[in-house]
Design a protein around this motif. Sequence first.
Motif, PDB file in Angstrom:
ATOM      1  N   PRO A 172      19.408 -62.631  20.672  1.00  0.00           N
ATOM      2  CA  PRO A 172      19.160 -62.833  22.108  1.00  0.00           C
ATOM      3  C   PRO A 172      17.908 -63.676  22.392  1.00  0.00           C
ATOM      4  O   PRO A 172      17.901 -64.463  23.343  1.00  0.00           O
ATOM      5  CB  PRO A 172      18.991 -61.413  22.649  1.00  0.00           C
ATOM      6  CG  PRO A 172      19.773 -60.562  21.703  1.00  0.00           C
ATOM      7  CD  PRO A 172      19.589 -61.212  20.351  1.00  0.00           C
ATOM      8  N   ARG A 173      16.879 -63.550  21.563  1.00  0.00           N
ATOM      9  CA  ARG A 173      15.675 -64.390  21.741  1.00  0.00           C
ATOM     10  C   ARG A 173      16.010 -65.856  21.529  1.00  0.00           C
ATOM     11  O   ARG A 173      15.493 -66.731  22.228  1.00  0.00           O
ATOM     12  CB  ARG A 173      14.581 -63.975  20.760  1.00  0.00           C
ATOM     13  CG  ARG A 173      13.858 -62.726  21.118  1.00  0.00           C
ATOM     14  CD  ARG A 173      12.774 -62.455  20.104  1.00  0.00           C
ATOM     15  NE  ARG A 173      11.695 -63.416  20.257  1.00  0.00           N
ATOM     16  CZ  ARG A 173      10.425 -63.082  20.399  1.00  0.00           C
ATOM     17  NH1 ARG A 173      10.074 -61.813  20.420  1.00  0.00           N
ATOM     18  NH2 ARG A 173       9.506 -64.000  20.518  1.00  0.00           N
ATOM     19  N   VAL A 174      16.850 -66.128  20.543  1.00  0.00           N
ATOM     20  CA  VAL A 174      17.245 -67.516  20.261  1.00  0.00           C
ATOM     21  C   VAL A 174      18.086 -68.046  21.419  1.00  0.00           C
ATOM     22  O   VAL A 174      17.842 -69.143  21.927  1.00  0.00           O
ATOM     23  CB  VAL A 174      18.020 -67.606  18.923  1.00  0.00           C
ATOM     24  CG1 VAL A 174      18.518 -69.028  18.681  1.00  0.00           C
ATOM     25  CG2 VAL A 174      17.144 -67.138  17.761  1.00  0.00           C
ATOM     26  N   LEU A 175      19.047 -67.263  21.869  1.00  0.00           N
ATOM     27  CA  LEU A 175      19.909 -67.689  22.980  1.00  0.00           C
ATOM     28  C   LEU A 175      19.133 -67.875  24.277  1.00  0.00           C
ATOM     29  O   LEU A 175      19.466 -68.742  25.089  1.00  0.00           O
ATOM     30  CB  LEU A 175      21.041 -66.678  23.173  1.00  0.00           C
ATOM     31  CG  LEU A 175      22.043 -66.586  22.023  1.00  0.00           C
ATOM     32  CD1 LEU A 175      22.963 -65.387  22.212  1.00  0.00           C
ATOM     33  CD2 LEU A 175      22.833 -67.872  21.889  1.00  0.00           C
ATOM     34  N   LYS A 176      18.099 -67.084  24.463  1.00  0.00           N
ATOM     35  CA  LYS A 176      17.305 -67.161  25.690  1.00  0.00           C
ATOM     36  C   LYS A 176      16.569 -68.501  25.813  1.00  0.00           C
ATOM     37  O   LYS A 176      16.178 -68.899  26.914  1.00  0.00           O
ATOM     38  CB  LYS A 176      16.305 -66.004  25.727  1.00  0.00           C
ATOM     39  CG  LYS A 176      15.901 -65.615  27.133  1.00  0.00           C
ATOM     40  CD  LYS A 176      14.864 -64.510  27.135  1.00  0.00           C
ATOM     41  CE  LYS A 176      15.476 -63.181  26.799  1.00  0.00           C
ATOM     42  NZ  LYS A 176      14.505 -62.077  26.992  1.00  0.00           N
ATOM     43  N   LEU A 177      16.405 -69.205  24.710  1.00  0.00           N
ATOM     44  CA  LEU A 177      15.770 -70.527  24.772  1.00  0.00           C
ATOM     45  C   LEU A 177      16.525 -71.461  25.714  1.00  0.00           C
ATOM     46  O   LEU A 177      15.922 -72.312  26.366  1.00  0.00           O
ATOM     47  CB  LEU A 177      15.690 -71.150  23.377  1.00  0.00           C
ATOM     48  CG  LEU A 177      14.708 -70.514  22.403  1.00  0.00           C
ATOM     49  CD1 LEU A 177      14.921 -71.080  21.007  1.00  0.00           C
ATOM     50  CD2 LEU A 177      13.276 -70.731  22.867  1.00  0.00           C
ATOM     51  N   GLU A 178      17.847 -71.306  25.791  1.00  0.00           N
ATOM     52  CA  GLU A 178      18.631 -72.139  26.710  1.00  0.00           C
ATOM     53  C   GLU A 178      18.215 -71.900  28.155  1.00  0.00           C
ATOM     54  O   GLU A 178      18.084 -72.844  28.938  1.00  0.00           O
ATOM     55  CB  GLU A 178      20.125 -71.865  26.545  1.00  0.00           C
ATOM     56  CG  GLU A 178      20.717 -72.440  25.287  1.00  0.00           C
ATOM     57  CD  GLU A 178      22.224 -72.348  25.274  1.00  0.00           C
ATOM     58  OE1 GLU A 178      22.862 -72.550  26.331  1.00  0.00           O
ATOM     59  OE2 GLU A 178      22.775 -72.076  24.193  1.00  0.00           O
ATOM     60  N   ALA A 179      18.011 -70.641  28.517  1.00  0.00           N
ATOM     61  CA  ALA A 179      17.594 -70.322  29.886  1.00  0.00           C
ATOM     62  C   ALA A 179      16.199 -70.867  30.166  1.00  0.00           C
ATOM     63  O   ALA A 179      15.939 -71.417  31.240  1.00  0.00           O
ATOM     64  CB  ALA A 179      17.637 -68.815  30.117  1.00  0.00           C
ATOM     65  N   PHE A 180      15.306 -70.723  29.198  1.00  0.00           N
ATOM     66  CA  PHE A 180      13.951 -71.245  29.372  1.00  0.00           C
ATOM     67  C   PHE A 180      13.975 -72.768  29.529  1.00  0.00           C
ATOM     68  O   PHE A 180      13.253 -73.331  30.358  1.00  0.00           O
ATOM     69  CB  PHE A 180      13.059 -70.877  28.184  1.00  0.00           C
ATOM     70  CG  PHE A 180      12.717 -69.418  28.080  1.00  0.00           C
ATOM     71  CD1 PHE A 180      12.486 -68.636  29.201  1.00  0.00           C
ATOM     72  CD2 PHE A 180      12.630 -68.814  26.839  1.00  0.00           C
ATOM     73  CE1 PHE A 180      12.161 -67.299  29.090  1.00  0.00           C
ATOM     74  CE2 PHE A 180      12.309 -67.472  26.718  1.00  0.00           C
ATOM     75  CZ  PHE A 180      12.072 -66.712  27.841  1.00  0.00           C
ATOM     76  N   ALA A 181      14.804 -73.441  28.743  1.00  0.00           N
ATOM     77  CA  ALA A 181      14.881 -74.907  28.824  1.00  0.00           C
ATOM     78  C   ALA A 181      15.482 -75.348  30.153  1.00  0.00           C
ATOM     79  O   ALA A 181      15.030 -76.328  30.747  1.00  0.00           O
ATOM     80  CB  ALA A 181      15.706 -75.460  27.661  1.00  0.00           C
ATOM     81  N   SER A 182      16.477 -74.627  30.630  1.00  0.00           N
ATOM     82  CA  SER A 182      17.071 -74.950  31.926  1.00  0.00           C
ATOM     83  C   SER A 182      16.029 -74.806  33.032  1.00  0.00           C
ATOM     84  O   SER A 182      15.913 -75.661  33.912  1.00  0.00           O
ATOM     85  CB  SER A 182      18.259 -74.030  32.203  1.00  0.00           C
ATOM     86  OG  SER A 182      18.753 -74.255  33.502  1.00  0.00           O
ATOM     87  N   ASN A 183      15.264 -73.736  32.958  1.00  0.00           N
ATOM     88  CA  ASN A 183      14.207 -73.518  33.941  1.00  0.00           C
ATOM     89  C   ASN A 183      13.172 -74.637  33.879  1.00  0.00           C
ATOM     90  O   ASN A 183      12.753 -75.167  34.911  1.00  0.00           O
ATOM     91  CB  ASN A 183      13.546 -72.161  33.702  1.00  0.00           C
ATOM     92  CG  ASN A 183      12.436 -71.886  34.682  1.00  0.00           C
ATOM     93  OD1 ASN A 183      11.289 -72.231  34.420  1.00  0.00           O
ATOM     94  ND2 ASN A 183      12.775 -71.276  35.787  1.00  0.00           N
TER      95      ASN A 183
END
Length: 173
Positions: free
Chosen positions: A113-124
């Motif tokens: 989940p930490r790795v996948l959350k990078l997508e949300a951070f990058a979108s933000n």
Amino acid sequence: MTQGKGGPIKDFGQLREHFQGPGGRQAGTSEPPQPPVRPPPAGGLPYRPGLNGGYFDPAGYIRAEFIVEYAKDIADKLEAGGMTRSLLRNFYSEVMDTKNLLLGGRPFESLRPRVLKLEAFASNAANRRTSPAPLLFQRFIDENVRVASQDSHSFLDGFCQHFECVVLFFRGR
């Protein structure tokens, strides 16, 4: 001191209202301010569709182009797109924190989940109003997370090494 409708402006809220109108809206409109429209990035990721084959050669070692050619190209394009060194380093730090947890014995499944959350951070980061990251950075993270989230080998020996080289080749501000 700037003058407002009712006399001198005394605080930031009054100053914002003076320039943007009531409720943060742009003066003279009933619409909220919109983020700036940015043109699509010039050039794309160098490894599309190269990343579809993964990071590794048939022997299981990271392909050399991820260490040099692709990393240089991405670093140059991010720099040209206005990426800041501090934002790039913040993302890299998050990746390294996850790497250290994995090397410390945490199972990859608990860290996925930490790795996948990078997508949300990058979108933000790419869609914020002030100092947005280039859209290419969001695509870089999205493409790499898609492959890196598959297993610990892809994350550690593929993405971490590739991202490290992008950071090292980056000369931006």
